[in-house]
Design an enzyme around this catalytic site. Structure first.
Site, PDB file in Angstrom:
ATOM      1  CB  SER A 123      -0.909   0.072   1.227  1.00  0.00           C
ATOM      2  OG  SER A 123      -1.441   1.157   1.449  1.00  0.00           O
ATOM      3  CE1 TYR A 147      -3.756  -1.881   5.266  1.00  0.00           C
ATOM      4  CE2 TYR A 147      -3.122   0.187   4.409  1.00  0.00           C
ATOM      5  CZ  TYR A 147      -3.526  -1.027   4.315  1.00  0.00           C
ATOM      6  OH  TYR A 147      -3.948  -1.421   3.055  1.00  0.00           O
ATOM      7  CE  LYS A 151      -1.296  -3.740   3.304  1.00  0.00           C
ATOM      8  NZ  LYS A 151      -1.799  -5.056   2.866  1.00  0.00           N
TER       9      LYS A 151
END
Ligand SMILES: NC(=O)c1ccc[n+]([C@@H]2O[C@H](COP(=O)([O-])OP(=O)(O)OC[C@H]3O[C@@H](n4cnc5c(N)ncnc54)[C@H](O)[C@@H]3O)[C@@H](O)[C@H]2O)c1
Length: 316
Positions: A123, A147, A151
């Site tokens: 991402s 997050y 990633k």
């Protein structure tokens, strides 16, 4: 010929990838297709084909993982994951699914010894605030969300497993993929989809970013094309780090609304009200100019123009 595994196969992107792979199975281009998700809800064309194996369960459960990887796949699309919103709200859950679950998958693939191609959906969340004035293939990553950190951890491990010859990993970084259905626990960037879908479907929309807030966008079909292409690129053409930015269309909220007005009439603009939330603006709506020389040279593509992106986003 190949056996393919898709994790997160009942998610927004996973369903579309599964549908495309089912067509390939039916065309004889792949040998077998296994779909794994925690649960399968909405009916999907892929499930109707008896040759598609659907496994419901937690990726973190060794029995489920063993079942999903027997026989050992040659290509894996790893799309199971927890959204940015969930990962911020529940750190332990994000860590368990996005990191520990993925490491479990890598370990299983290592032990099986088949060196599969593994496409992991990374991402643009690996970039943190403040975002630089331009992002290109050499821009350092510095996540400011759990997050994004998760990633990034997986990108690093994927590169190391690849260096050691245990998997042939590829981690394209996805921008906002649109227009996903509304969901209470959707990604923090889900407003990108809402801004297209809600006024287009005749509803009023309070946009949580200002009109000049800028986004990087990819329609679902373009995203699926790029993920499948990521599995096909020759390994020696990939960057050593095995992670790269995908091309994306950059557009402001105002440009999106203007493009929607061209299609649905000028009164659509009256249904959009801007109520910027500063924390969202900094991480999710300040995307600068994007240069994706590497991805362009490898044949990855965005939608081309905003009108096409919106048409694609609303069709799927
Ligand atoms: N949609 C986007 O704009 C976007 C952008 C960047 C990256 N990504 C990444 O792409 C991937 C797919 O995104 P999406 O939008 O389809 O997300 P999604 O939430 O719609 O789908 C994820 C799927 O993973 C499944 N899942 C979650 N935990 C699991 C577990 N422990 N075991 C088995 N299955 C589990 C969920 O049930 C869900 O169906 C994710 O890794 C996401 O981080 C998406």
């Amino acid at each position: 010929m190949t056996g393919v595994l898709v994790t997160g196969a009942d998610g927004y992107i996973g369903r579309a990838v599964a549908a495309r792979l089912t067509a390939r199975l039916q065309a004889g281009e792949i040998d077998s297709l296994t779909l794994l998700d925690q649960r399968f809800g909405i009916q999907n064309d892929a499930f109707a084909d008896g040759r598609v194996r659907c496994i419901s369960g937690d990726l973190g459960d060794p029995c489920v993982l063993a079942q999903a990887t027997e026989p050992a796949p040659e290509v894996v699309f790893h799309l199971a994951g927890i959204t940015s919103r969930q990962a911020e709200e529940d750190f332990a859950l994000g860590l368990r699914v996005n990191v520990v679950g993925t490491i479990g998958l890598f370990e299983r693939l290592r032990v099986l010894g088949r060196r599969p191609i593994v496409v992991c959906a990374s991402s643009i969340g690996v970039y943190g605030t403040p975002l630089p004035e331009v992002i290109d293939d050499l821009t350092p990553v510095n996540p400011t969300l759990s997050y994004g950190a998760e990633k990034r951890m997986i990108e690093i491990l994927l590169a190391d497993y690849s260096r050691r010859g245990w998997i042939d990993g590829r981690a394209p970084r996805l921008p906002s993929v649109v227009a996903r259905p509304a969901a209470a626990d959707g990604a923090l960037s889900a407003f990108a989809s809402d801004l297209i879908r809600e006024p287009a479907q005749g509803r009023r929309y309070a946009c949580p970013i200002g009109p000049e807030g800028s986004l990087w966008l990819l329609s679902l079909p373009a995203c699926v094309h790029n993920l499948l292409h990521a599995a096909d690129v020759a390994a020696d053409r990939l960057p050593a780090g095995r992670a790269w930015n995908l091309p994306a269309l950059r557009a402001t909220a105002r440009q999106i609304v203007q493009s929607l007005c061209k299609r649905f009439g000028p009164s659509l603009a009256d249904r959009v009200e801007y109520r910027p939330v500063p924390s969202l603006q900094a991480q999710f709506a300040s995307w600068p100019a994007l240069s994706t020389g590497l991805a362009d040279s490898l044949g990855f593509r965005h939608d081309g123009d905003l009108a096409t992106l919106i048409a694609q986003a609303l069709r799927h």
